[in-house]
Design a protein around this motif. Structure first.
Motif, PDB file in Angstrom:
ATOM      1  N   THR A 148      98.804  16.768  16.505  1.00  0.00           N
ATOM      2  CA  THR A 148      98.187  17.650  15.814  1.00  0.00           C
ATOM      3  C   THR A 148      95.926  18.090  15.907  1.00  0.00           C
ATOM      4  O   THR A 148      95.600  17.237  15.614  1.00  0.00           O
ATOM      5  CB  THR A 148      97.886  16.998  14.020  1.00  0.00           C
ATOM      6  OG1 THR A 148      97.959  18.308  13.472  1.00  0.00           O
ATOM      7  CG2 THR A 148      97.500  16.011  13.005  1.00  0.00           C
ATOM      8  N   GLY A 199      92.266  22.003  16.403  1.00  0.00           N
ATOM      9  CA  GLY A 199      93.878  22.789  16.548  1.00  0.00           C
ATOM     10  C   GLY A 199      93.054  23.633  18.393  1.00  0.00           C
ATOM     11  O   GLY A 199      94.389  23.480  18.371  1.00  0.00           O
ATOM     12  N   ALA A 221     101.318  20.673  15.913  1.00  0.00           N
ATOM     13  CA  ALA A 221     100.756  21.355  14.580  1.00  0.00           C
ATOM     14  C   ALA A 221      99.563  21.148  14.947  1.00  0.00           C
ATOM     15  O   ALA A 221      98.101  20.304  13.973  1.00  0.00           O
ATOM     16  CB  ALA A 221     100.048  20.262  13.508  1.00  0.00           C
ATOM     17  N   TRP A 232      92.876  22.546   6.193  1.00  0.00           N
ATOM     18  CA  TRP A 232      93.903  21.858   6.713  1.00  0.00           C
ATOM     19  C   TRP A 232      94.193  21.059   6.232  1.00  0.00           C
ATOM     20  O   TRP A 232      94.636  19.960   5.829  1.00  0.00           O
ATOM     21  CB  TRP A 232      92.507  20.995   7.847  1.00  0.00           C
ATOM     22  CG  TRP A 232      92.127  20.933   6.944  1.00  0.00           C
ATOM     23  CD1 TRP A 232      90.831  20.206   6.435  1.00  0.00           C
ATOM     24  CD2 TRP A 232      89.882  21.364   7.545  1.00  0.00           C
ATOM     25  NE1 TRP A 232      89.173  20.442   5.981  1.00  0.00           N
ATOM     26  CE2 TRP A 232      89.027  21.594   6.361  1.00  0.00           C
ATOM     27  CE3 TRP A 232      90.015  22.363   8.409  1.00  0.00           C
ATOM     28  CZ2 TRP A 232      87.744  21.467   6.560  1.00  0.00           C
ATOM     29  CZ3 TRP A 232      88.523  23.231   8.404  1.00  0.00           C
ATOM     30  CH2 TRP A 232      87.576  23.187   8.238  1.00  0.00           C
ATOM     31  N   TYR A 268      97.731  19.952   5.795  1.00  0.00           N
ATOM     32  CA  TYR A 268      98.182  18.379   5.439  1.00  0.00           C
ATOM     33  C   TYR A 268      98.066  18.020   4.277  1.00  0.00           C
ATOM     34  O   TYR A 268      98.461  16.293   4.083  1.00  0.00           O
ATOM     35  CB  TYR A 268      96.587  17.680   6.106  1.00  0.00           C
ATOM     36  CG  TYR A 268      96.705  17.382   7.546  1.00  0.00           C
ATOM     37  CD1 TYR A 268      97.518  17.881   8.723  1.00  0.00           C
ATOM     38  CD2 TYR A 268      94.706  18.240   7.848  1.00  0.00           C
ATOM     39  CE1 TYR A 268      97.229  17.964   9.896  1.00  0.00           C
ATOM     40  CE2 TYR A 268      94.754  18.275   9.402  1.00  0.00           C
ATOM     41  CZ  TYR A 268      95.906  18.283  10.691  1.00  0.00           C
ATOM     42  OH  TYR A 268      95.252  18.125  11.659  1.00  0.00           O
ATOM     43  N   LEU A 279     106.752  16.081  12.754  1.00  0.00           N
ATOM     44  CA  LEU A 279     106.620  16.330  13.324  1.00  0.00           C
ATOM     45  C   LEU A 279     107.180  14.852  14.308  1.00  0.00           C
ATOM     46  O   LEU A 279     107.509  14.494  15.196  1.00  0.00           O
ATOM     47  CB  LEU A 279     104.980  15.538  13.593  1.00  0.00           C
ATOM     48  CG  LEU A 279     103.479  16.278  13.490  1.00  0.00           C
ATOM     49  CD1 LEU A 279     102.853  16.163  12.995  1.00  0.00           C
ATOM     50  CD2 LEU A 279     103.929  17.204  14.768  1.00  0.00           C
TER      51      LEU A 279
END
Length: 240
Positions: free
Chosen positions: A135, A141, A159, A221, A225, A234
């Motif tokens: 991620t 990203g 991700a 984010w 997150y 994940l």
């Protein structure tokens, strides 16, 4: 005891299985249940090992976090200002091995370098090779999209947060599931290229979702997150 009988004893399936079941040792400089700085082959990064790392023989899933452009440099503490390494530093016990490398000033995430780092980590830590995920946010990203496109067999899933990839190349990673996030009002990294990547991957037969946060700018984010489903998703991914 004859030599031949001793050889049979030492190579018996029961003994070999017992040796294989021994819990892994923690490498020098690291500690189970703590996030420690480590360096391998010129790459500096944070390593989090779960508290039970040395208490079980089964391999652990691995998550690689790629930071954004503002965290580049030589101060490794900057890597812990966002995302998974920040949450681990705040006491959230991630049930996986977490690797958070740092880029040098002016550098971008290089898929070849990440591929080599993953190979080194697999050799040094008790990693489940079928459960390696990544991620990243912003520049990170973009980094996870690029890594998965260049080396789709490295990762079980990615991700990306407020990033994007190359829609013309994502068909190479059709077997890598994607759970992406982006702010609707992001002025630093436009939403449209991320939408294009997700749509291209779906068109190629891949699995991808994109969560768009209405009214949110570049800082997608923070909600991403804190998505309670992200980490379980994940960790549930496995290469076939």
């Amino acid at each position: 005891m004859t030599l031949s009988r001793r050889h049979l004893l030492l190579t018996s399936p029961a003994l070999l299985n017992a040796c294989a079941a021994l819990p892994p040792t923690v490498p020098d400089g690291l500690a189970a249940g703590e996030q420690r700085a480590w360096e391998l082959e010129g790459q500096r990064f944070w390593v989090w090992l779960p508290p039970e790392y040395a208490q079980r023989s089964q391999p652990w899933p691995l998550l690689v976090f790629l930071h954004g452009s503002g965290e580049r440099g030589t101060d490794l503490d900057k890597v812990k200002v966002h995302g998974p390494p920040m949450w681990v530093a705040r006491g959230v016990p991630y049930p996986c091995i977490l690797i958070s490398p740092q880029l040098e000033d002016g550098r971008r995430w290089d898929p070849e370098r990440l591929h080599k780092l993953l190979g080194t980590l697999k050799a040094r830590l008790n990693v489940d090779a079928q459960r390696c995920t990544a991620t990243g946010l912003s520049l990170g990203g973009y980094g996870v999209w690029s890594w998965a496109t260049a080396y789709p067999r490295d990762l079980a899933a990615i991700a990306p947060v407020c990033g994007y990839g190359d829609p013309a190349k994502v068909s190479a990673m059709r077997d890598v599931p994607v759970r992406a996030y982006h702010g609707e009002q992001d002025a630093a990294v436009a939403l449209a290229p991320h939408v294009a990547c997700v749509e291209a991957l779906r068109a190629a037969g891949g699995k991808a979702s994109l969560t768009i946060y209405p009214g949110v700018g570049h800082d997608s984010w923070t909600p991403a997150y804190q998505d309670p489903d992200l980490l379980p998703w994940l960790l549930s991914q496995r290469q076939t």
